[in-house]
Design an enzyme around this catalytic site. Structure first.
Site, mmCIF file in Angstrom:
data_model
loop_
_atom_site.group_PDB
_atom_site.id
_atom_site.type_symbol
_atom_site.label_atom_id
_atom_site.label_comp_id
_atom_site.label_asym_id
_atom_site.label_seq_id
_atom_site.Cartn_x
_atom_site.Cartn_y
_atom_site.Cartn_z
ATOM 1 N N HIS A 1 0.558 -1.257 -0.054
ATOM 2 C CA HIS A 1 -0.062 -0.135 -0.062
ATOM 3 C C HIS A 1 0.845 1.221 0.028
ATOM 4 O O HIS A 1 0.560 2.279 -0.827
ATOM 5 C CB HIS A 1 -0.854 -0.071 1.339
ATOM 6 C CG HIS A 1 -1.974 -0.953 1.391
ATOM 7 N ND1 HIS A 1 -2.003 -1.964 2.504
ATOM 8 C CD2 HIS A 1 -2.776 -1.606 0.624
ATOM 9 C CE1 HIS A 1 -2.892 -2.592 2.149
ATOM 10 N NE2 HIS A 1 -3.620 -2.473 1.144
ATOM 11 N N LYS B 1 -17.641 -6.701 5.834
ATOM 12 C CA LYS B 1 -16.130 -7.108 5.941
ATOM 13 C C LYS B 1 -15.693 -7.182 7.354
ATOM 14 O O LYS B 1 -15.786 -6.081 7.996
ATOM 15 C CB LYS B 1 -15.169 -6.306 5.008
ATOM 16 C CG LYS B 1 -14.952 -6.841 3.561
ATOM 17 C CD LYS B 1 -13.620 -6.141 3.143
ATOM 18 C CE LYS B 1 -13.638 -6.667 1.662
ATOM 19 N NZ LYS B 1 -12.571 -5.618 1.023
ATOM 20 N N ARG C 1 -1.858 -6.583 -8.064
ATOM 21 C CA ARG C 1 -0.712 -7.276 -7.823
ATOM 22 C C ARG C 1 -0.688 -8.263 -8.632
ATOM 23 O O ARG C 1 0.035 -8.789 -9.515
ATOM 24 C CB ARG C 1 -0.751 -7.952 -6.559
ATOM 25 C CG ARG C 1 -0.791 -7.070 -5.466
ATOM 26 C CD ARG C 1 -1.193 -7.523 -4.035
ATOM 27 N NE ARG C 1 -2.729 -7.350 -4.166
ATOM 28 C CZ ARG C 1 -3.406 -7.672 -3.288
ATOM 29 N NH1 ARG C 1 -3.014 -8.000 -1.824
ATOM 30 N NH2 ARG C 1 -4.795 -7.646 -3.408
ATOM 31 N N SER D 1 -2.871 -7.784 2.924
ATOM 32 C CA SER D 1 -3.057 -7.710 4.460
ATOM 33 C C SER D 1 -3.393 -9.103 5.043
ATOM 34 O O SER D 1 -3.118 -9.203 6.026
ATOM 35 C CB SER D 1 -4.223 -6.688 4.515
ATOM 36 O OG SER D 1 -4.036 -5.465 4.149
HETATM 37 P P1 ADP Z 1 -9.691 -3.767 -0.523
HETATM 38 O O1 ADP Z 1 -10.544 -4.477 0.652
HETATM 39 O O2 ADP Z 1 -10.425 -2.581 -0.947
HETATM 40 O O3 ADP Z 1 -9.155 -4.632 -1.487
HETATM 41 P P2 ADP Z 1 -7.103 -3.634 0.518
HETATM 42 O O4 ADP Z 1 -6.550 -2.579 1.732
HETATM 43 O O5 ADP Z 1 -6.879 -5.043 0.579
HETATM 44 O O6 ADP Z 1 -8.605 -3.163 0.288
HETATM 45 O O7 ADP Z 1 -6.396 -2.925 -0.724
HETATM 46 C C1 ADP Z 1 -6.287 -1.495 -1.171
HETATM 47 C C2 ADP Z 1 -5.916 -1.416 -2.685
HETATM 48 O O8 ADP Z 1 -4.418 -1.739 -2.647
HETATM 49 C C3 ADP Z 1 -6.332 -2.604 -3.711
HETATM 50 O O9 ADP Z 1 -6.264 -1.893 -4.793
HETATM 51 C C4 ADP Z 1 -5.235 -3.587 -3.763
HETATM 52 O O10 ADP Z 1 -5.315 -4.180 -4.912
HETATM 53 C C5 ADP Z 1 -4.222 -2.848 -3.479
HETATM 54 N N1 ADP Z 1 -3.196 -3.508 -2.782
HETATM 55 C C6 ADP Z 1 -3.111 -4.340 -1.616
HETATM 56 N N2 ADP Z 1 -1.889 -4.821 -1.666
HETATM 57 C C7 ADP Z 1 -1.098 -4.364 -2.581
HETATM 58 C C8 ADP Z 1 0.522 -4.659 -2.998
HETATM 59 N N3 ADP Z 1 1.092 -5.477 -2.396
HETATM 60 N N4 ADP Z 1 0.722 -3.799 -4.141
HETATM 61 C C9 ADP Z 1 0.020 -3.191 -4.759
HETATM 62 N N5 ADP Z 1 -1.226 -3.082 -4.578
HETATM 63 C C10 ADP Z 1 -1.827 -3.549 -3.372
#
Ligand code: ADP
Length: 162
Positions: A17, A41, A90, A128
């Protein structure tokens, strides 16, 4: 002023992130990192804890604001005067969900663009949920999350495990 929002659960924020946030601040005048509160969620961290972690980790990143919202993402983007929604990609499996979400948002708010930033190779394996699993079993989190987030994960699982 060109404003973008970067919405997500951030449960918790990871180096993946953080990389997307830092790169998007090069493209926009302001990036609002916004926790989407989704009652469907189940999160490990409370909203307050997730906000605190964002504040700790993003303290020194310029042009970043931190917030949370409960509405549709595009409605929130409109309220904030944002022209873009940033998402990170990703793996190929991210694509299908993101594609549907981006098209839905385009239908609801044609003036707002979804902008996808490709993950950096070294962060491509970080999610996450993987971070929470590693933390649960006491594994090494050094390359996945910043130190304050690691400390909170350890504390959280100590509390849960009793
Ligand atoms: P959501 O529940 O909206 O998917 P997340 O917090 O899991 O929320 O992720 C938010 C955004 O960050 C999403 O677009 C996700 O694809 C992106 N993201 C999560 N991990 C990574 C990573 N390691 N590299 C790039 N983007 C990421």
């Amino acid at each position: 002023m060109r404003i973008a929002i970067y919405p997500g659960s951030f449960d918790p924020i990871t180096y993946g992130h953080l990389d997307i946030i830092q790169r998007s601040t090069q493209l926009f005048d302001k990036v609002i990192v916004a926790i989407a509160e989704n009652p469907q969620k189940q999160a490990l961290f409370t909203l307050a804890e997730r906000l605190e972690m964002l504040r700790e980790v993003l303290r020194d990143v310029p042009r970043v604001e931190i917030d949370a919202y409960q509405s549709l993402t595009v409605e929130y983007a409109r309220r904030k005067g944002a022209c873009a929604v940033i998402r990170g990609l990703r793996v190929i499996s991210d694509f299908e969900n993101e594609f549907v979400m981006a098209l839905t948002n385009k239908k609801l708010a044609p003036e707002i663009e979804t902008l996808f930033l490709m993950t950096e190779a070294r962060y491509s394996f970080i999610s996450s949920s993987a971070v929470k699993e590693v933390a649960y079993y006491g594994g090494c989190l050094k390359d996945m999350v910043p130190p304050p987030v690691e400390a909170r994960l350890r504390a959280k699982f100590r509390e849960i495990k009793g």
